[in-house]
Design a protein around this motif. Structure first.
Motif, PDB file in Angstrom:
ATOM      1  N   SER A 110     -13.273  -0.737  -3.014  1.00 39.51           N
ATOM      2  CA  SER A 110     -13.018  -1.501  -1.797  1.00 39.51           C
ATOM      3  C   SER A 110     -13.493  -0.703  -0.586  1.00 39.51           C
ATOM      4  O   SER A 110     -13.238   0.497  -0.490  1.00 39.51           O
ATOM      5  CB  SER A 110     -11.526  -1.785  -1.664  1.00 39.51           C
ATOM      6  OG  SER A 110     -11.062  -2.461  -2.808  1.00 39.51           O
ATOM      7  N   PHE A 111     -14.163  -1.394   0.323  1.00 37.73           N
ATOM      8  CA  PHE A 111     -14.647  -0.781   1.564  1.00 37.73           C
ATOM      9  C   PHE A 111     -13.948  -1.437   2.749  1.00 37.73           C
ATOM     10  O   PHE A 111     -14.033  -2.650   2.909  1.00 37.73           O
ATOM     11  CB  PHE A 111     -16.154  -1.025   1.739  1.00 37.73           C
ATOM     12  CG  PHE A 111     -17.045  -0.041   1.053  1.00 37.73           C
ATOM     13  CD1 PHE A 111     -17.055   0.074  -0.327  1.00 37.73           C
ATOM     14  CD2 PHE A 111     -17.921   0.760   1.791  1.00 37.73           C
ATOM     15  CE1 PHE A 111     -17.911   0.976  -0.960  1.00 37.73           C
ATOM     16  CE2 PHE A 111     -18.779   1.661   1.165  1.00 37.73           C
ATOM     17  CZ  PHE A 111     -18.776   1.777  -0.212  1.00 37.73           C
ATOM     18  N   ALA A 160     -13.720   3.332   5.161  1.00 37.17           N
ATOM     19  CA  ALA A 160     -12.725   3.939   4.280  1.00 37.17           C
ATOM     20  C   ALA A 160     -12.847   3.228   2.941  1.00 37.17           C
ATOM     21  O   ALA A 160     -12.889   1.992   2.884  1.00 37.17           O
ATOM     22  CB  ALA A 160     -11.327   3.789   4.861  1.00 37.17           C
ATOM     23  N   ILE A 161     -12.947   4.015   1.879  1.00 32.86           N
ATOM     24  CA  ILE A 161     -13.211   3.493   0.540  1.00 32.86           C
ATOM     25  C   ILE A 161     -12.052   3.869  -0.374  1.00 32.86           C
ATOM     26  O   ILE A 161     -11.518   4.978  -0.273  1.00 32.86           O
ATOM     27  CB  ILE A 161     -14.505   4.122  -0.029  1.00 32.86           C
ATOM     28  CG1 ILE A 161     -15.669   3.910   0.933  1.00 32.86           C
ATOM     29  CG2 ILE A 161     -14.829   3.573  -1.405  1.00 32.86           C
ATOM     30  CD1 ILE A 161     -16.940   4.634   0.484  1.00 32.86           C
ATOM     31  N   VAL A 162     -11.691   2.950  -1.256  1.00 31.80           N
ATOM     32  CA  VAL A 162     -10.697   3.306  -2.281  1.00 31.80           C
ATOM     33  C   VAL A 162     -11.041   2.619  -3.591  1.00 31.80           C
ATOM     34  O   VAL A 162     -11.557   1.505  -3.616  1.00 31.80           O
ATOM     35  CB  VAL A 162      -9.259   2.943  -1.840  1.00 31.80           C
ATOM     36  CG1 VAL A 162      -9.004   1.434  -1.839  1.00 31.80           C
ATOM     37  CG2 VAL A 162      -8.224   3.635  -2.733  1.00 31.80           C
ATOM     38  N   ARG A 171      -9.917   8.156  -2.786  1.00 38.18           N
ATOM     39  CA  ARG A 171     -10.244   7.652  -1.450  1.00 38.18           C
ATOM     40  C   ARG A 171     -11.337   8.490  -0.813  1.00 38.18           C
ATOM     41  O   ARG A 171     -11.445   9.688  -1.057  1.00 38.18           O
ATOM     42  CB  ARG A 171      -9.004   7.707  -0.545  1.00 38.18           C
ATOM     43  CG  ARG A 171      -7.946   6.736  -0.976  1.00 38.18           C
ATOM     44  CD  ARG A 171      -6.982   6.435   0.144  1.00 38.18           C
ATOM     45  NE  ARG A 171      -5.913   7.413   0.211  1.00 38.18           N
ATOM     46  CZ  ARG A 171      -4.852   7.275   0.993  1.00 38.18           C
ATOM     47  NH1 ARG A 171      -4.753   6.234   1.814  1.00 38.18           N
ATOM     48  NH2 ARG A 171      -3.897   8.190   0.994  1.00 38.18           N
TER      49      ARG A 171
END
Lengths: 204, 204
Positions: A18-19, A64-66, A76
């Motif tokens: 997810s971005f 922010a990426i997870v 993350r």
């Protein structure tokens, strides 16, 4: 060994991550994006020029990426996404070579409506919820400062032990002052709320 | 039937979804959070008072959520998260009853360091990448306006067919003017870039 590179490798392994971005109104936006390549110290993705995501990245490149592995490791990465200006078609070709299912969505030359982006600096975090107590660690990517969260026990500690008794992960060690094992801390704040002498402070 | 409620039900089914917020510096932040309950028209989650996420929600309650089903349906929800002030302990108890593994992380009374939050208005989107052509639809939750993206072909269209030939999903129908099947559109922008008379406009 666990380091920022290991976090990038895990994100590539998870692939569908997810971005988050911030839009022109200052609101959070989110979508699932494929991690297309991971090199030494860099993560690559792409998006098409027609999408809101593309416009958001050009206006405000902070992302922010997870992602989460099948065994409950949350990974993350917060950093800056840079559009690759040098040979973008070459990068898109490499991305399609290494991710051939992309041809189903963007057949033939339609692939070139995608622009490639690189992230090579930021803060990475690994948060393993599959072990007990939980385990977390943050890493710098490309020299960016690592983000500090959670709590710390100051010299005002009277060693009453109330924090340790209340900790849901049992990660506070008796000492003068008592000490939080940061790698096992949930950042829940229960120690902070229960300290009778306000000896516990936020780290950030 | 597919509607906003179906999107909420899918998010509960996925359970581990990503939540984006905007922090005090205006930067995007992201983490994986469990969807704890879904009622008629509402989604519930919780977070502990010590976490940055909690502070971000109180400062700026706008959140964007995304999850993906095993069969490649991406589900998004953008809305406002409200802290539940009425009987928060009762809501936390209900959450733990319906999600018993939470007791492993927050045993006994430590659960009450968590605050419950509700989302009951926003914009939901279902984007099915597991079908060809892709399929997408947006829905309003609780009367909030549905977010419009992508492109539309205006009356200036000269019916040359260049947009349809370039479309990677073959979702543009010959007509006067040509018409984009919005439910199958990637929002890639290739039609927009290729129209020789600039007859294609952004919808947002």
């Amino acid at each position: 060994m666990t380091d920022a590179q290991h976090c990038l490798d895990l994100l590539r392994e998870i692939k569908d991550v997810s971005f988050a971005t911030v839009d022109e109104k200052g609101l959070p936006q989110i979508r699932i994006i494929d991690v297309m390549l991971v090199d030494e110290g860099s993560l690559y993705f792409c998006t098409s020029r027609g999408k809101d995501f593309h416009a958001q990245l050009l206006r405000n490149p902070h992302v922010a990426i997870v992602g989460m592995t099948r065994d409950w490791k949350m990974v993350r990465l917060a950093g800056v996404a840079k559009k690759i200006e040098d040979d973008p078609h070459g990068w898109i070709d490499r991305i399609f070579d290494e991710n051939p299912s992309m041809n189903d969505v963007y057949p033939k030359d339609s692939r070139y409506v995608l622009d490639p982006f690189r992230i090579d600096s930021g803060c990475a975090e690994l948060f393993d919820l599959g072990v007990s107590p939980i385990f977390r660690q943050t890493f710098s990517l490309g020299g960016a400062p690592a983000h500090v969260q959670g709590f710390t026990i100051t010299e005002s500690c009277i060693s009453c032990g109330k924090c340790a008794r209340n900790c849901p992960q049992q990660c506070i060690v008796p000492s003068k002052p008592f000490e939080i094992q940061q790698e096992h801390c949930l950042h829940c704040g229960l120690c902070y709320e229960n300290c009778p002498v306000s000896a516990i402070k936020r780290r950030s």
